[in-house]
Design an enzyme around this catalytic site. Structure first.
Site: not given
Length: 150
Positions: A65-68
């Site tokens: 779950i990459p996020h930014g």
């Protein structure tokens, strides 16, 4: 937070056929640009990779779950990919990923909207049957239905 409002057919990839974590994030960002969530793809990818450098977003169970938060994002968005083959993500359990959720949140968002999305997804993703339903989904609409009804 309504996950349905964050999804669109442009942000769902079945299957996604790219190799590295960086390529996956870049390709999924293209979908977020098409959906209107991301204005500056380069800035957003850079911010996500910067976040990724602080610790892997491969949470285990074959999921990342990459996020930014990013100035390149104009409105919250969510992209989902079922990988064509297992992809190395330096996951906590050292297992390659088969499902990726990419969360985009505007930098100026004061709240923790991305954390709400992360928590909602994480609570469901620990269940084998939920992950399997995502792996078995035959269409983008089926993915949308699964995530809308979680």
């Amino acid at each position: 937070m309504n996950i349905r409002e964050l999804l669109s057919e442009e942000t769902i990839f079945l299957p996604l056929e790219v190799g590295t974590k960086e390529e996956v994030i870049a390709k999924m960002t293209e979908g977020l640009k098409l959906s209107g969530s991301v204005r500056d793809g380069e800035q957003y990818v850079s911010d996500v990779l910067e976040r990724e450098a602080t610790g892997s977003t491969g949470i285990g169970f074959g999921v990342a779950i990459p996020h930014g938060k990013s100035a390149g994002v104009v409105k919250p968005g969510l992209a989902v990919a079922r990988m064509a083959g297992p992809t190395d993500w330096d996951s906590l359990d050292e297992t390659p990923v088969s499902i990726v959720f990419l969360i985009a949140v505007p930098k100026e968002n004061v709240g923790n909207e991305h954390l709400q999305i992360l928590v909602a997804l994480s609570r469901k993703l620990i269940h084998d049957d939920f992950r399997q339903s995502l792996l078995d989904a035959g269409s983008k609409q089926e993915i949308i239905d699964i995530l809308t009804n979680m």
